[in-house]
Design an enzyme around this catalytic site. Sequence first.
Site, PDB file in Angstrom:
ATOM      1  N   LYS A 177       7.343 -11.403  -1.834  1.00 19.29           N
ATOM      2  CA  LYS A 177       6.941 -12.331  -0.765  1.00 19.29           C
ATOM      3  C   LYS A 177       5.638 -11.788  -0.183  1.00 19.29           C
ATOM      4  O   LYS A 177       5.647 -10.879   0.636  1.00 19.29           O
ATOM      5  CB  LYS A 177       8.043 -12.357   0.303  1.00 19.29           C
ATOM      6  CG  LYS A 177       8.156 -13.620   1.105  1.00 19.29           C
ATOM      7  CD  LYS A 177       6.923 -14.081   1.825  1.00 19.29           C
ATOM      8  CE  LYS A 177       6.760 -13.446   3.194  1.00 19.29           C
ATOM      9  NZ  LYS A 177       5.445 -13.790   3.807  1.00 19.29           N
ATOM     10  N   GLU A 253       7.003   1.087   4.747  1.00 19.89           N
ATOM     11  CA  GLU A 253       5.763   1.706   5.204  1.00 19.89           C
ATOM     12  C   GLU A 253       5.176   0.935   6.363  1.00 19.89           C
ATOM     13  O   GLU A 253       4.873  -0.254   6.238  1.00 19.89           O
ATOM     14  CB  GLU A 253       4.771   1.788   4.047  1.00 19.89           C
ATOM     15  CG  GLU A 253       3.772   2.902   4.279  1.00 19.89           C
ATOM     16  CD  GLU A 253       2.408   2.530   3.819  1.00 19.89           C
ATOM     17  OE1 GLU A 253       2.169   2.544   2.616  1.00 19.89           O
ATOM     18  OE2 GLU A 253       1.578   2.194   4.703  1.00 19.89           O
ATOM     19  N   CYS A 287      -3.476   1.161   6.717  1.00 20.84           N
ATOM     20  CA  CYS A 287      -2.435   1.948   7.384  1.00 20.84           C
ATOM     21  C   CYS A 287      -2.888   3.388   7.574  1.00 20.84           C
ATOM     22  O   CYS A 287      -2.536   4.037   8.534  1.00 20.84           O
ATOM     23  CB  CYS A 287      -1.132   1.865   6.617  1.00 20.84           C
ATOM     24  SG  CYS A 287      -1.350   2.089   4.863  1.00 20.84           S
ATOM     25  N   GLU A 387      -1.313   1.531  16.970  1.00 13.34           N
ATOM     26  CA  GLU A 387      -2.147   1.155  15.841  1.00 13.34           C
ATOM     27  C   GLU A 387      -2.889  -0.136  16.189  1.00 13.34           C
ATOM     28  O   GLU A 387      -2.262  -1.161  16.474  1.00 13.34           O
ATOM     29  CB  GLU A 387      -1.266   0.942  14.603  1.00 13.34           C
ATOM     30  CG  GLU A 387      -2.072   0.662  13.358  1.00 13.34           C
ATOM     31  CD  GLU A 387      -1.198   0.506  12.116  1.00 13.34           C
ATOM     32  OE1 GLU A 387      -0.168  -0.186  12.197  1.00 13.34           O
ATOM     33  OE2 GLU A 387      -1.559   1.084  11.074  1.00 13.34           O
TER      34      GLU A 387
HETATM   35  P1  ADP Z   1       1.099  -7.103   9.579  1.00 12.93           P
HETATM   36  O1  ADP Z   1       1.286  -6.393  10.854  1.00 12.93           O
HETATM   37  O2  ADP Z   1       0.444  -6.328   8.504  1.00 12.93           O
HETATM   38  O3  ADP Z   1       0.667  -8.537   9.733  1.00 12.93           O
HETATM   39  P2  ADP Z   1       3.778  -7.974   9.330  1.00 12.93           P
HETATM   40  O4  ADP Z   1       4.743  -6.899   9.550  1.00 12.93           O
HETATM   41  O5  ADP Z   1       3.573  -9.026  10.346  1.00 12.93           O
HETATM   42  O6  ADP Z   1       2.471  -7.219   8.940  1.00 12.93           O
HETATM   43  O7  ADP Z   1       4.045  -8.703   7.954  1.00 12.93           O
HETATM   44  C1  ADP Z   1       4.234  -8.005   6.740  1.00 12.93           C
HETATM   45  C2  ADP Z   1       5.024  -8.896   5.824  1.00 12.93           C
HETATM   46  O8  ADP Z   1       6.293  -9.135   6.415  1.00 12.93           O
HETATM   47  C3  ADP Z   1       4.420 -10.279   5.571  1.00 12.93           C
HETATM   48  O9  ADP Z   1       4.668 -10.658   4.235  1.00 12.93           O
HETATM   49  C4  ADP Z   1       5.205 -11.159   6.532  1.00 12.93           C
HETATM   50  O10 ADP Z   1       5.255 -12.506   6.135  1.00 12.93           O
HETATM   51  C5  ADP Z   1       6.570 -10.532   6.443  1.00 12.93           C
HETATM   52  N1  ADP Z   1       7.448 -10.812   7.593  1.00 12.93           N
HETATM   53  C6  ADP Z   1       7.106 -11.124   8.856  1.00 12.93           C
HETATM   54  N2  ADP Z   1       8.202 -11.305   9.616  1.00 12.93           N
HETATM   55  C7  ADP Z   1       9.272 -11.093   8.829  1.00 12.93           C
HETATM   56  C8  ADP Z   1      10.675 -11.088   9.031  1.00 12.93           C
HETATM   57  N3  ADP Z   1      11.212 -11.350  10.220  1.00 12.93           N
HETATM   58  N4  ADP Z   1      11.468 -10.777   7.975  1.00 12.93           N
HETATM   59  C9  ADP Z   1      10.948 -10.482   6.778  1.00 12.93           C
HETATM   60  N5  ADP Z   1       9.629 -10.463   6.519  1.00 12.93           N
HETATM   61  C10 ADP Z   1       8.794 -10.761   7.525  1.00 12.93           C
END
Ligand code: ADP
Length: 483
Positions: A177, A253, A287, A387
Amino acid sequence: MDVEFNTGLWIAGKEAPAEDGESFQVIDPASAEILGYAARGKIGDVDRAIEAAREAFYSPQWRGLKPEERGRLMFRLAQELEAEKDRLARILSLENGKTLDQAYDEVGTTIRNFEYFAGWADKILGSIVPVSPDVFDYILHEPLGVVGHITPWNYPLDIFARGVAPCLAVGNTVVAKPAEETPFSTLEIARLASKAGFPDGVINVITGYGKEAGEALAGHAGIQALAFCGSISVGKEVLAAAARQITPVVSLELGGKSPLILFPDADFERAAIAAAHSICYNTGQSCGALSRFLVPEEMEEWVVSMVQQTLGSIRLGRGLENPDMGPLISAGQLERVLAYLQEGEREGAVIRHGGHHPVDEPLSKGFFVEPTLFVGAKPGMRIVEEEIFGPVMAVMTFSSEEEAVELANGSNYGLSAEIWTRDLSRAHRVASRLDVSHVTVNGGGGFGIQAPFGGVKQSGFGREGGWDSILQYSRVKNVWINL
Ligand code: ADP
């Protein structure tokens, strides 16, 4: 901009629309215009992808392969990626905003991941356990089954490849995903994997929102393991969702607040220039970004002016024009970074360079921010503790090695750290005292795909790279034979 993309999901070796036909917009970070549309996968689509991956896992076309044949498929994928690297770099630069040079770097690392782990496929040895003279006891490293990979937008291809390549080398199948901001490049790898001869269903990609597709994948009973890379807050949600099915999260991570420690005996000029370029790399959205710059008190002014001078030479622009630094990923990220800049000033730090969203067109239309240098940063300030994920560096000073180590370790994160010193003893001594999983000495990047990379403390757990990631994507089975 004309819409360039309109993609479906990738399930069982074919592109297909989402079950309910819905799509979502993907925005070009350099202009804030629509770049394209991607299928909006939801739980039903995740079900289908997991079913395809499960079938592929047990199929003779995949499970029946000799390990060397699995490796050969991965080599072929590396070759397909190499043949299309110009196209891939362009897609990556468009969707993420990164400069074309950096997009090529990332495509290169992606190719290397598949090449490197292809070689592992037939070298995953077991071992024999000396239990008793009349027992033959051995240990196998077997594949886990269907593995979910939830990836972020900052290095969409690299992070996909470093998790998926070892996973395939062991013989697992995958449902990935990608982040909703950057769905297109990952789909290209899945397409090229089919072209390279991977059986249908071995690699599936569900594009969509985190709250829909991501959550459905993380909490699905049909996956045997999950790898996640993203923010701490989402990391916690993913852990909780996986816990409900007792699904092991093998790699989590969650970013960092990495220190760069410049000792008085270092090559100051090289270090200061490298530090300035490094915080601008990928627009600070890494990161391992070295966002805390720890310098000896007596050298502060000299180092700050050197960094300032280098940051002044950084050209901003659309990634495809290959400037020094592209935009941030999204309007939300721009807002977040600007809020941190305000907060830093409110807390008493001083901006010595940058600090703004450019006001002139065309940069004003995209999610650009100037590279920013804070001085007078202190422990406890949010710009030091949290961060930011932007090109923002906070300079702090120290007066002894002891204090430098204390400042470096004074973080909830523990991903990486960089030391600059000409004193070999000091390099080893300090490296051993830092609460991080990855230490670089005297610059040079240092994230080899042959070596493990991952977090400690709130940066997460698990290791991607090298043998550690082969272990991570396999399960140990013990067989006891009574002779
Ligand atoms: P960033 O801070 O790098 O934007 P996120 O943690 O928001 O990272 O997102 C990283 C990944 O996790 C993306 O693919 C996002 O769509 C997915 N994601 C966001 N919310 C959820 C959730 N509640 N459960 C599973 N995956 C999620």
